[in-house]
Design a protein around this motif. Structure first.
Motif, short mmCIF file in Angstrom:
data_model
loop_
_atom_site.label_atom_id
_atom_site.label_comp_id
_atom_site.label_asym_id
_atom_site.label_seq_id
_atom_site.Cartn_x
_atom_site.Cartn_y
_atom_site.Cartn_z
N SER A 92 0.83 -1.28 0.03
CA SER A 92 -0.01 -0.27 -0.08
C SER A 92 0.77 1.33 -0.03
O SER A 92 0.53 2.32 -0.72
CB SER A 92 -1.05 -0.06 1.41
OG SER A 92 -1.79 1.29 1.10
N SER A 151 -3.89 -8.06 -2.01
CA SER A 151 -4.40 -6.69 -1.53
C SER A 151 -4.57 -5.65 -2.87
O SER A 151 -3.92 -6.07 -3.95
CB SER A 151 -3.47 -6.02 -0.56
OG SER A 151 -2.36 -5.49 -1.14
N CYS A 152 -5.42 -4.81 -3.03
CA CYS A 152 -5.78 -4.05 -3.86
C CYS A 152 -4.34 -3.24 -4.45
O CYS A 152 -4.03 -3.15 -5.51
CB CYS A 152 -6.81 -3.03 -3.76
SG CYS A 152 -8.43 -3.74 -3.65
N THR A 184 -10.40 -9.96 -5.17
CA THR A 184 -11.54 -8.76 -4.75
C THR A 184 -11.14 -8.11 -3.31
O THR A 184 -10.57 -8.64 -2.44
CB THR A 184 -12.79 -9.90 -4.21
OG1 THR A 184 -13.28 -10.37 -5.42
CG2 THR A 184 -14.07 -8.55 -3.95
N CYS A 185 -11.45 -6.76 -3.05
CA CYS A 185 -11.17 -6.16 -2.06
C CYS A 185 -11.91 -6.59 -0.91
O CYS A 185 -12.93 -7.12 -0.85
CB CYS A 185 -11.47 -4.60 -2.42
SG CYS A 185 -11.32 -3.45 -0.92
N CYS A 186 -10.82 -6.29 0.46
CA CYS A 186 -11.27 -6.93 1.48
C CYS A 186 -12.42 -5.84 2.22
O CYS A 186 -12.79 -6.54 3.31
CB CYS A 186 -10.31 -7.17 2.52
SG CYS A 186 -9.35 -5.55 2.89
N GLY A 189 -9.59 -0.16 2.88
CA GLY A 189 -9.87 1.03 2.15
C GLY A 189 -9.29 2.31 2.83
O GLY A 189 -10.14 3.26 2.55
N SER A 200 -18.28 -2.31 4.23
CA SER A 200 -16.78 -2.77 4.61
C SER A 200 -17.06 -3.84 5.42
O SER A 200 -16.16 -4.82 4.97
CB SER A 200 -16.17 -1.42 5.53
OG SER A 200 -14.94 -1.90 5.87
N LYS A 207 -14.91 -12.11 2.13
CA LYS A 207 -13.80 -12.66 2.16
C LYS A 207 -13.30 -13.60 2.98
O LYS A 207 -12.70 -14.62 2.77
CB LYS A 207 -12.62 -11.34 2.19
CG LYS A 207 -11.18 -11.47 2.23
CD LYS A 207 -10.61 -12.12 0.84
CE LYS A 207 -10.74 -10.98 -0.03
NZ LYS A 207 -10.13 -11.52 -1.44
N CYS A 226 -5.02 -4.43 5.31
CA CYS A 226 -6.18 -5.48 4.95
C CYS A 226 -6.32 -6.74 6.27
O CYS A 226 -7.32 -7.01 6.50
CB CYS A 226 -5.50 -6.17 3.86
SG CYS A 226 -5.80 -5.28 2.46
#
Length: 255
Positions: A92, A151-152, A184-186, A189, A200, A207, A226
């Protein structure tokens, strides 16, 4: 069999806010791993934040000030022969430096200095695999099954997918089982988890359910942000799944 360069790689470590405040053991494990593979590790105690929280919240001027300090804290040595890599246990933060900094310093007097820092900055696993050419950490061992969360930031901002899996697959006793929708995002964010709590939490639930469906003992990722989010849901629901940062795994099984 891969071999390290003759000269010991010089590494400046950047410890992100989350790691420093909540997971300091992960930072120590990263140092342990880097030294294990022959790096000389340096830590600048003046370092603070990369500026990502302010940047993501829309405070561009404030984030630029923080980013300028980062450039100073991790400036290249005057002697080019002493060139150092900047390595962090957070895709990140690395994504912030590599991408957002280009916009923050575009056309400014710091543009060249920014590019120099960007070119030397790496997330831990890509540094180990892409720079040092390693496919395993000698002696790393952990018994159980793991599933991996992309992670994204790692996947989309840094293009990291195979490096962590390659290193984890080489850990003695560890077996990989891929979960559904691993990319896919957890739902964390940053401030997204605060502003849109219900969404969220639902994303974290999805997930974790995908991870549990694999029968894995461990949920592993490159980003503690994450993992912190997912761990909170796991603990609340008292689920049989343990979260681990990859540095913690690579430092396991040897002294």
């Amino acid at each position: 069999m891969t071999t390290l360069p003759v000269a010991s790689p010089q590494v400046d470590i950047f410890i992100p806010c989350f790691v420093d405040q909540l997971y300091p053991h992960t930072a120590l494990h990263m140092v342990k791993v880097l030294e294990k593979v022959g790096c000389q590790v340096h830590y600048n105690p003046a370092q603070t934040c990369c500026g990502q929280p302010a940047y993501n919240a829309g405070y561009k001027a404030e984030s630029r000030d923080i980013a300028a300090k980062f450039l100073t804290d991790f400036a290249a040595p005057a002697d080019p022969r002493a060139s150092r890599y900047v390595v962090s246990p957070s895709a990140s933060c690395v994504g912030m430096v590599r991408n957002a900094y280009s916009h923050l310093f575009e056309g400014s007097s710091d543009a060249a200095r920014c590019q120099g820092v960007q070119e030397r900055t790496y997330e831990l696993t890509e540094f180990l695999t892409d720079v040092l050419g390693l496919g395993a950490i000698p002696g790393a061992a952990l018994t159980g099954r793991y599933t991996y969360h992309d992670s994204c930031s790692a996947l989309r901002e840094c293009g990291i997918r195979e490096a962590p899996r390659r290193l984890l697959d080489a850990v003695a006793g560890l077996e990989r089982v891929e979960m559904a929708e691993t990319s896919t995002c957890c739902g964390f964010g940053g401030t997204f988890a605060v502003k849109f709590e219900a969404i969220s939490v639902a994303m974290a639930q999805q997930k974790v359910e995908h991870a549990l469906a694999t029968g894995a003992d461990y949920l592993i990722s490159t980003d503690v942000s994450c993992l912190m989010h997912l761990e909170a849901y796991i603990r609340r629901e008292k689920l049989p799944l343990k979260t681990l940062h990859i540095a913690d795994v690579l430092a396991s099984g040897w002294e």
